[in-house]
Design a protein around this motif. Structure first.
Motif, short mmCIF file in Angstrom:
data_model
loop_
_atom_site.label_atom_id
_atom_site.label_comp_id
_atom_site.label_asym_id
_atom_site.label_seq_id
_atom_site.Cartn_x
_atom_site.Cartn_y
_atom_site.Cartn_z
N SER A 55 -14.83 -7.09 121.28
CA SER A 55 -13.42 -6.76 121.08
C SER A 55 -12.62 -7.97 120.61
O SER A 55 -11.72 -7.85 119.77
CB SER A 55 -12.82 -6.20 122.37
OG SER A 55 -12.89 -7.15 123.42
N ARG A 56 -12.95 -9.16 121.13
CA ARG A 56 -12.25 -10.38 120.72
C ARG A 56 -12.58 -10.74 119.27
O ARG A 56 -11.70 -11.11 118.49
CB ARG A 56 -12.62 -11.53 121.64
CG ARG A 56 -11.98 -12.88 121.31
CD ARG A 56 -10.48 -12.78 121.30
NE ARG A 56 -9.87 -14.10 121.11
CZ ARG A 56 -8.61 -14.28 120.73
NH1 ARG A 56 -7.83 -13.24 120.50
NH2 ARG A 56 -8.14 -15.49 120.58
N LEU A 57 -13.85 -10.62 118.89
CA LEU A 57 -14.24 -10.92 117.51
C LEU A 57 -13.60 -9.94 116.53
O LEU A 57 -13.22 -10.33 115.42
CB LEU A 57 -15.77 -10.88 117.39
CG LEU A 57 -16.55 -11.91 118.22
CD1 LEU A 57 -18.04 -11.78 117.96
CD2 LEU A 57 -16.07 -13.33 117.94
N ALA A 58 -13.46 -8.69 116.95
CA ALA A 58 -12.79 -7.70 116.10
C ALA A 58 -11.30 -8.01 115.99
O ALA A 58 -10.70 -7.89 114.92
CB ALA A 58 -13.01 -6.30 116.66
N GLN A 59 -10.70 -8.40 117.11
CA GLN A 59 -9.27 -8.73 117.11
C GLN A 59 -8.96 -9.88 116.16
O GLN A 59 -7.93 -9.89 115.49
CB GLN A 59 -8.85 -9.08 118.54
CG GLN A 59 -7.37 -9.44 118.68
CD GLN A 59 -7.02 -9.88 120.09
OE1 GLN A 59 -7.82 -10.52 120.76
NE2 GLN A 59 -5.83 -9.52 120.54
N LEU A 60 -9.85 -10.85 116.09
CA LEU A 60 -9.65 -12.02 115.23
C LEU A 60 -9.98 -11.74 113.77
O LEU A 60 -9.68 -12.56 112.90
CB LEU A 60 -10.50 -13.19 115.74
CG LEU A 60 -10.06 -13.81 117.07
CD1 LEU A 60 -11.08 -14.82 117.54
CD2 LEU A 60 -8.68 -14.46 116.94
N GLY A 61 -10.61 -10.62 113.47
CA GLY A 61 -10.92 -10.28 112.09
C GLY A 61 -12.29 -10.69 111.61
O GLY A 61 -12.58 -10.63 110.41
N PHE A 62 -13.16 -11.10 112.54
CA PHE A 62 -14.52 -11.47 112.13
C PHE A 62 -15.40 -10.24 111.92
O PHE A 62 -16.31 -10.27 111.08
CB PHE A 62 -15.16 -12.39 113.18
CG PHE A 62 -14.61 -13.78 113.19
CD1 PHE A 62 -14.83 -14.64 112.12
CD2 PHE A 62 -13.86 -14.24 114.26
CE1 PHE A 62 -14.32 -15.93 112.12
CE2 PHE A 62 -13.34 -15.52 114.27
CZ PHE A 62 -13.56 -16.36 113.20
#
Length: 233
Positions: free
Chosen positions: A163-170
């Motif tokens: 979820s964090r990687l998706a939030q950052l746009g990776f």
């Protein structure tokens, strides 16, 4: 031109990344005078345009001389200026290797996902592909099965890491699949990571399994030629 540069600068700051197909981005990539003015505008506030010809997006990042003044006061900077934890960084590198390494090989060989390399005898003379034509996806359930036991547990990996990687746009998560996000290929340095993964970690795993390491230039992505540079005209 002044208003277009202001508009593009503002959009880059607000969105963090923009697709190469965007009209103003395309102008920045092919219009030298426009690019010089844009670079000057960004440099005035400690930023630079990050443009990887193999990536489908461009982004802005801090220039090297302001890294320490901006991030040096926080403990997280020792590992990541995005505040990523060690397990988030580890999963990010795994996902990068699973998506970007095969993608780059397809791009260098002018192959698409459904192409075995034999359908077009002139394929290597074609334009450099971006997006879904060459970028594959990972089955999220398979990734969890392989790495959740190492990184914690399934709920933790899904809720805290992915979820964090998706939030950052990776990355992007759609229908149980993990796809390349706009920043995955543009912010992570291919030449540095590929060398360390293929001839470091992966090489050690292959050696332990009794397999020879990959050839030194097997995954080296050359600089795009003139035809690639003209792609954005």
């Amino acid at each position: 031109m002044e208003q277009q540069i202001r508009t593009l600068t503002a959009r880059l700051l607000a969105s963090r990344s923009l697709p190469r197909t965007d009209a103003l981005v395309r102008r920045a990539l092919v219009d030298e005078a426009f690019r010089v003015d844009l670079d000057a505008r960004l440099a005035a506030v400690g930023l630079q345009l990050i443009d990887n010809p193999y990536a489908a997006h461009v982004a802005v990042a801090l220039t090297a001389d302001v890294h320490e003044p901006v991030f040096g006061a926080t403990r997280e900077y020792a590992a990541s200026n995005l505040g990523l934890t060690r397990d988030q960084l580890a999963l990010l590198v795994v996902i990068w290797a699973l998506i970007i390494l095969p993608k780059r090989e397809r791009q260098v060989n002018r192959q698409k996902l459904a192409d075995d390399g034999q359908s077009d005898m002139f394929g290597k003379d074609g334009p450099l592909e971006h997006g879904e034509e060459v970028s594959g996806a990972i089955v999220e359930a398979s990734l969890l099965a392989d790495f959740a036991p190492v990184l914690g547990h399934k709920t933790y990996v899904q809720g805290k890491l992915l979820s964090r990687l998706a939030q950052l746009g990776f990355i992007e998560r759609k229908g149980g699949m993990i796809l390349e996000g706009p920043l995955l290929d543009v912010l992570l340095d291919y030449r540095t990571l590929a060398d360390r993964i293929i001839y470091g970690t992966l090489g050690e795993v292959l050696a332990q399994a009794g397999h020879p390491p990959p050839a030194r230039d097997a995954f080296t992505a050359p600089e795009p030629d003139d035809a690639d540079a003209e792609e954005d005209d």
